[in-house]
Design a protein around this motif. Structure first.
Motif, PDB file in Angstrom:
ATOM      1  N   ASN A 470      72.184  13.687  87.625  1.00  9.76           N
ATOM      2  CA  ASN A 470      72.510  12.661  86.639  1.00  9.76           C
ATOM      3  C   ASN A 470      72.603  13.274  85.255  1.00  9.76           C
ATOM      4  O   ASN A 470      71.786  14.123  84.890  1.00  9.76           O
ATOM      5  CB  ASN A 470      71.438  11.562  86.631  1.00  9.76           C
ATOM      6  CG  ASN A 470      72.019  10.197  86.346  1.00  9.76           C
ATOM      7  OD1 ASN A 470      72.532   9.550  87.241  1.00  9.76           O
ATOM      8  ND2 ASN A 470      71.966   9.756  85.098  1.00  9.76           N
ATOM      9  N   GLY A 471      73.568  12.811  84.462  1.00 12.76           N
ATOM     10  CA  GLY A 471      73.803  13.401  83.157  1.00 12.76           C
ATOM     11  C   GLY A 471      72.929  12.881  82.045  1.00 12.76           C
ATOM     12  O   GLY A 471      72.949  13.411  80.935  1.00 12.76           O
ATOM     13  N   CYS A 472      72.155  11.815  82.296  1.00 13.26           N
ATOM     14  CA  CYS A 472      71.311  11.206  81.264  1.00 13.26           C
ATOM     15  C   CYS A 472      70.197  10.431  81.967  1.00 13.26           C
ATOM     16  O   CYS A 472      70.111  10.442  83.195  1.00 13.26           O
ATOM     17  CB  CYS A 472      72.152  10.295  80.375  1.00 13.26           C
ATOM     18  SG  CYS A 472      72.596   8.717  81.148  1.00 13.26           S
ATOM     19  N   PRO A 473      69.320   9.716  81.253  1.00  9.08           N
ATOM     20  CA  PRO A 473      68.233   8.979  81.906  1.00  9.08           C
ATOM     21  C   PRO A 473      68.638   7.689  82.612  1.00  9.08           C
ATOM     22  O   PRO A 473      67.795   7.056  83.247  1.00  9.08           O
ATOM     23  CB  PRO A 473      67.286   8.652  80.734  1.00  9.08           C
ATOM     24  CG  PRO A 473      67.646   9.586  79.645  1.00  9.08           C
ATOM     25  CD  PRO A 473      69.123   9.811  79.792  1.00  9.08           C
ATOM     26  N   ASN A 474      69.900   7.275  82.541  1.00  8.38           N
ATOM     27  CA  ASN A 474      70.270   5.943  83.019  1.00  8.38           C
ATOM     28  C   ASN A 474      70.427   5.818  84.527  1.00  8.38           C
ATOM     29  O   ASN A 474      70.675   4.733  85.048  1.00  8.38           O
ATOM     30  CB  ASN A 474      71.543   5.467  82.318  1.00  8.38           C
ATOM     31  CG  ASN A 474      71.276   5.114  80.868  1.00  8.38           C
ATOM     32  OD1 ASN A 474      70.279   4.490  80.553  1.00  8.38           O
ATOM     33  ND2 ASN A 474      72.156   5.542  79.987  1.00  8.38           N
ATOM     34  N   ALA A 475      70.341   6.904  85.270  1.00  7.92           N
ATOM     35  CA  ALA A 475      70.203   6.882  86.736  1.00  7.92           C
ATOM     36  C   ALA A 475      71.399   6.316  87.476  1.00  7.92           C
ATOM     37  O   ALA A 475      71.243   5.720  88.537  1.00  7.92           O
ATOM     38  CB  ALA A 475      68.927   6.130  87.139  1.00  7.92           C
ATOM     39  N   CYS A 476      72.613   6.503  86.950  1.00 15.14           N
ATOM     40  CA  CYS A 476      73.787   6.073  87.700  1.00 15.14           C
ATOM     41  C   CYS A 476      73.867   6.781  89.049  1.00 15.14           C
ATOM     42  O   CYS A 476      74.420   6.242  90.007  1.00 15.14           O
ATOM     43  CB  CYS A 476      75.063   6.339  86.899  1.00 15.14           C
ATOM     44  SG  CYS A 476      75.182   5.344  85.408  1.00 15.14           S
ATOM     45  N   ALA A 477      73.329   7.994  89.137  1.00 12.58           N
ATOM     46  CA  ALA A 477      73.319   8.736  90.398  1.00 12.58           C
ATOM     47  C   ALA A 477      71.993   8.585  91.156  1.00 12.58           C
ATOM     48  O   ALA A 477      71.707   9.366  92.057  1.00 12.58           O
ATOM     49  CB  ALA A 477      73.616  10.215  90.158  1.00 12.58           C
ATOM     50  N   ARG A 478      71.188   7.599  90.782  1.00 15.01           N
ATOM     51  CA  ARG A 478      70.001   7.210  91.565  1.00 15.01           C
ATOM     52  C   ARG A 478      68.989   8.351  91.697  1.00 15.01           C
ATOM     53  O   ARG A 478      68.473   8.623  92.777  1.00 15.01           O
ATOM     54  CB  ARG A 478      70.426   6.700  92.946  1.00 15.01           C
ATOM     55  CG  ARG A 478      71.533   5.681  92.906  1.00 15.01           C
ATOM     56  CD  ARG A 478      71.663   4.838  94.140  1.00 15.01           C
ATOM     57  NE  ARG A 478      71.860   5.513  95.378  1.00 15.01           N
ATOM     58  CZ  ARG A 478      72.936   5.371  96.166  1.00 15.01           C
ATOM     59  NH1 ARG A 478      73.937   4.603  95.766  1.00 15.01           N
ATOM     60  NH2 ARG A 478      73.005   5.979  97.312  1.00 15.01           N
ATOM     61  N   ILE A 479      68.656   9.012  90.597  1.00 14.72           N
ATOM     62  CA  ILE A 479      67.773  10.172  90.659  1.00 14.72           C
ATOM     63  C   ILE A 479      66.370   9.830  91.157  1.00 14.72           C
ATOM     64  O   ILE A 479      65.749  10.641  91.842  1.00 14.72           O
ATOM     65  CB  ILE A 479      67.670  10.866  89.288  1.00 14.72           C
ATOM     66  CG1 ILE A 479      67.351   9.853  88.179  1.00 14.72           C
ATOM     67  CG2 ILE A 479      68.927  11.642  88.977  1.00 14.72           C
ATOM     68  CD1 ILE A 479      67.060  10.476  86.839  1.00 14.72           C
ATOM     69  N   GLN A 480      65.869   8.634  90.843  1.00 16.00           N
ATOM     70  CA  GLN A 480      64.478   8.331  91.201  1.00 16.00           C
ATOM     71  C   GLN A 480      64.269   8.128  92.691  1.00 16.00           C
ATOM     72  O   GLN A 480      63.134   8.173  93.174  1.00 16.00           O
ATOM     73  CB  GLN A 480      63.984   7.081  90.462  1.00 16.00           C
ATOM     74  CG  GLN A 480      64.014   7.187  88.947  1.00 16.00           C
ATOM     75  CD  GLN A 480      65.238   6.530  88.363  1.00 16.00           C
ATOM     76  OE1 GLN A 480      66.307   6.533  88.973  1.00 16.00           O
ATOM     77  NE2 GLN A 480      65.097   5.955  87.175  1.00 16.00           N
ATOM     78  N   VAL A 481      65.347   7.890  93.440  1.00 20.24           N
ATOM     79  CA  VAL A 481      65.189   7.627  94.871  1.00 20.24           C
ATOM     80  C   VAL A 481      65.820   8.745  95.705  1.00 20.24           C
ATOM     81  O   VAL A 481      66.122   8.556  96.876  1.00 20.24           O
ATOM     82  CB  VAL A 481      65.772   6.254  95.256  1.00 20.24           C
ATOM     83  CG1 VAL A 481      64.926   5.138  94.656  1.00 20.24           C
ATOM     84  CG2 VAL A 481      67.234   6.119  94.809  1.00 20.24           C
ATOM     85  N   ALA A 482      65.988   9.923  95.110  1.00 19.11           N
ATOM     86  CA  ALA A 482      66.491  11.089  95.830  1.00 19.11           C
ATOM     87  C   ALA A 482      65.335  11.994  96.228  1.00 19.11           C
ATOM     88  O   ALA A 482      64.273  11.980  95.596  1.00 19.11           O
ATOM     89  CB  ALA A 482      67.471  11.870  94.960  1.00 19.11           C
ATOM     90  N   ASP A 483      65.546  12.792  97.268  1.00 14.31           N
ATOM     91  CA  ASP A 483      64.565  13.828  97.581  1.00 14.31           C
ATOM     92  C   ASP A 483      64.366  14.735  96.377  1.00 14.31           C
ATOM     93  O   ASP A 483      63.245  15.030  95.977  1.00 14.31           O
ATOM     94  CB  ASP A 483      65.032  14.662  98.781  1.00 14.31           C
ATOM     95  CG  ASP A 483      64.968  13.904 100.094  1.00 14.31           C
ATOM     96  OD1 ASP A 483      63.930  13.276 100.363  1.00 14.31           O
ATOM     97  OD2 ASP A 483      65.956  13.933 100.839  1.00 14.31           O
ATOM     98  N   ILE A 484      65.484  15.177  95.794  1.00 13.01           N
ATOM     99  CA  ILE A 484      65.451  15.979  94.574  1.00 13.01           C
ATOM    100  C   ILE A 484      66.349  15.283  93.566  1.00 13.01           C
ATOM    101  O   ILE A 484      67.576  15.272  93.704  1.00 13.01           O
ATOM    102  CB  ILE A 484      65.932  17.419  94.830  1.00 13.01           C
ATOM    103  CG1 ILE A 484      65.061  18.106  95.882  1.00 13.01           C
ATOM    104  CG2 ILE A 484      65.934  18.232  93.531  1.00 13.01           C
ATOM    105  CD1 ILE A 484      65.539  19.484  96.294  1.00 13.01           C
ATOM    106  N   GLY A 485      65.741  14.675  92.578  1.00 14.32           N
ATOM    107  CA  GLY A 485      66.487  13.969  91.536  1.00 14.32           C
ATOM    108  C   GLY A 485      66.483  14.790  90.267  1.00 14.32           C
ATOM    109  O   GLY A 485      65.428  15.259  89.822  1.00 14.32           O
ATOM    110  N   LEU A 486      67.650  14.957  89.665  1.00 15.93           N
ATOM    111  CA  LEU A 486      67.801  15.826  88.501  1.00 15.93           C
ATOM    112  C   LEU A 486      68.330  15.010  87.326  1.00 15.93           C
ATOM    113  O   LEU A 486      69.477  14.563  87.342  1.00 15.93           O
ATOM    114  CB  LEU A 486      68.753  16.973  88.842  1.00 15.93           C
ATOM    115  CG  LEU A 486      68.306  17.837  90.040  1.00 15.93           C
ATOM    116  CD1 LEU A 486      69.445  18.725  90.528  1.00 15.93           C
ATOM    117  CD2 LEU A 486      67.091  18.669  89.668  1.00 15.93           C
TER     118      LEU A 486
END
Length: 564
Positions: A470-486
């Protein structure tokens, strides 16, 4: 009748725990408390289409009113894109007009992920003619263009609408695209097909001014797949297929999910809803959001905050008493999925004996030429139907057994693999700094190169793994629910220089064990170090995991040293 500032009597009168100063219409608070609420009150976002067609497309970018440019045009899927050459350190410093390029991102909504080859071919042709070849598959089953000129928007709309597609309310404080199982109506293991409900909601709600001024965006999902294939846990409302012991197939209702900077997993209402009642329950929940949602602070304007304050019991009571005017039937929770991948990639038999074939582009990045070639392949080997998924993948439907091998060969020739590595299958990336005005770091190319590096370095790795960039904190790519969230941010390298990098979240998950990733104290990596870091963590997982243990489970118990 909908509650509006002009019709306050239509809103149900209930005492709520956080109404004072929150701008809730149901409490009689119609005075706009921020600029967004003011421009929505001044003019409905849906009305901007006429100005685009008759004024802005003829006079050009500089003629666009600022409240239309950075506000109402979102109601028709248009966002200004980032001006090239502005680095991530200036994202939060510059004014919107300094970040704006004179081109737009345009989002095509694809409700339920359902496409025909004619539609996909038009999407591809528009990409080539008007969008410099750009087209991205999103994690909400949409397609996004870039480099769109305002002068070309009316013609793009004409072409999309001629084949039954739309950009209506693809963005903005509106009911966004309705996610649906990409194999609805054809999967052998399907509990119930939610497509009829999606179609009714589209006709009843989308483009309806009773629901075009919400406190913020409203995300929804409907799927009868036992794979739980629409990320129902992180939508404002979701309908999940279940079998009621007395009433048969229907849907379990979830509300209040969402990510961004304050993530919440949706909660079950404990209600079972038959297929023909899904649109009524959807309308009831979106009406609660419209009438009772918080409009004072944009950061608290999602449904998840109202649910957190009310609780599930009160939310269900208000829905039943004030909106549905009847009680809902109690029902069971969905069963745990038997498979860990939920993207339908690969070759699978349909219930009619034919097959569907799911394939994996790289982090959703495609282009117009490629999309037209996919349409040609699907037309030659299937029935003319395709689907997009919530994992940035695509599926060709209705393939006869004799055609499967030829289709797979054709897809592989386009680098659209049907048997991807876990890294290609599980890596997702948002738009990033290339086009997004909120982004701090580059994502698409970074995700694609990470896939290549991991495939080269750990070719034997064969466990399901999700890596979300993800490019910023807004989680459009669902970083918090990934095995490895970036989560993209600027970090210091060994030389003390500020460079692109990521804060790392580890061990997030969706499914019935849904949860948010663990943040190891101070764990940040530069973009350059990213392949080394991910390789190191995955090798530690391989060395320490117990039999059958998922990455998320291991990450929850692993030492900080093993995760660093």
């Amino acid at each position: 009748m909908a509650a509006t500032p002009q019709n306050p009597a239509a809103a149900p009168r209930r005492k709520v725990s956080r109404h004072r100063g929150e701008g809730q219409w149901a409490a009689g608070h119609f005075t706009p408390l921020n600029g967004n609420e003011q421009f929505k009150k001044d003019d409905d976002g849906l009305n901007v289409r006429t100005r685009i067609e008759t004024i802005y497309s003829k006079r050009g970018f500089d003629s666009i009113d600022p409240n239309d440019l950075r506000g109402r045009m979102r109601w028709w899927g248009l966002y200004t894109q980032r001006k090239p050459g502005i680095d991530g350190g200036k994202t939060a410093i510059l004014e919107p007009e300094e970040l704006d390029d004179k081109y737009f991102m345009l989002r095509v909504r694809i409700d339920g992920g359902r496409l025909t080859t004619d539609q996909l071919r038009v999407i591809g042709e528009i990409s080539q003619e008007f969008a410099r070849g750009t087209a991205d598959l999103t994690d909400r089953q949409n397609v996004q263009y870039h480099w769109i000129r305002i002068e070309d928007v009316p013609e793009i709309w004409n072409r999309l609408e001629a084949v039954g597609l739309s950009t209506t309310e693809a963005c903005g404080d509106t009911p966004r695209v309705i996610l649906g199982s990409p194999v609805a109506g054809i999967a052998e293991d399907e509990i119930i097909d939610g497509t009829p409900a999606i179609e009714v909601i589209q006709r009843r709600i989308i483009g309806n001014k009773d629901f075009s001024n919400l406190p913020r965006k409203f995300k929804s999902a409907i799927s009868g797949s036992p794979l739980l294939d629409v990320a129902h846990e992180i939508n404002d409302i979701a309908f999940v297929g279940v079998e009621h012991p007395e009433h048969g197939p229907g849907f379990d209702v979830w509300v209040g999910g969402g990510l961004s900077t304050n993530p919440k997993i949706g909660q079950r209402l404990g209600a079972w809803v038959p297929l023909d009642e899904v649109p009524d329950v959807y309308e009831g929940v979106i009406s609660i959001f419209r009438d009772h949602g918080y409009r004072r602070l944009r950061t608290r304007a999602r449904l998840k905050f109202l649910l957190a304050d009310w609780g599930v019991e009160k939310f269900r009571q208000v829905l039943e008493d004030d909106y549905l005017k009847r009680k809902l039937t109690d029902g069971p929770a969905p069963a745990q999925p038997v498979e860990r991948w939920r993207d339908h990639v690969g070759v699978h038999r349909q219930k009619d004996g034919r097959f569907y074939v799911g394939f994996a582009p790289r982090v959703g990045r495609v282009d117009g030429t490629l999309l037209t070639k996919i349409a040609d392949l699907a037309e030659a080997h299937g029935s003319g139907r395709l689907s997009t998924t919530v994992e940035q993948k695509m599926i060709v439907l209705d393939v006869e057994e004799a055609q499967v091998a030829s289709l797979v060969e054709g897809l592989e020739a386009l680098d659209l693999t049907v048997k991807p590595s876990p890294f290609r299958r599980g890596t997702m990336a948002c738009t990033g700094i290339e086009y997004c005005k909120l982004a701090i770091v580059e994502t698409k190319a970074r995700g694609a190169s990470l896939i290549d590096e991991l495939e080269r370095r750990i070719p034997e790795f064969d466990e399901p793994i999700t890596i979300n960039v993800n490019g910023c904190p807004n989680a459009c790519a669902r970083i918090q629910v990934a095995d490895i969230g970036l989560k993209g941010q600027l970090v210091l390298n060994d030389a003390g220089e500020q460079v692109e990098g990521f804060q790392v979240h580890l061990g997030g998950a969706l499914g019935l064990e849904a949860g948010f990733g663990r943040k190891v104290r101070g764990l940040k990596v530069t973009s350059e170090e990213l392949p080394d870091y991910v390789e190191r963590v995955l090798k530690n997982f391989q060395a320490e995991r117990e039999d059958g243990e998922r990455f998320a489970t291991w990450a929850a118990r692993a030492s900080e040293e093993a995760l660093s």
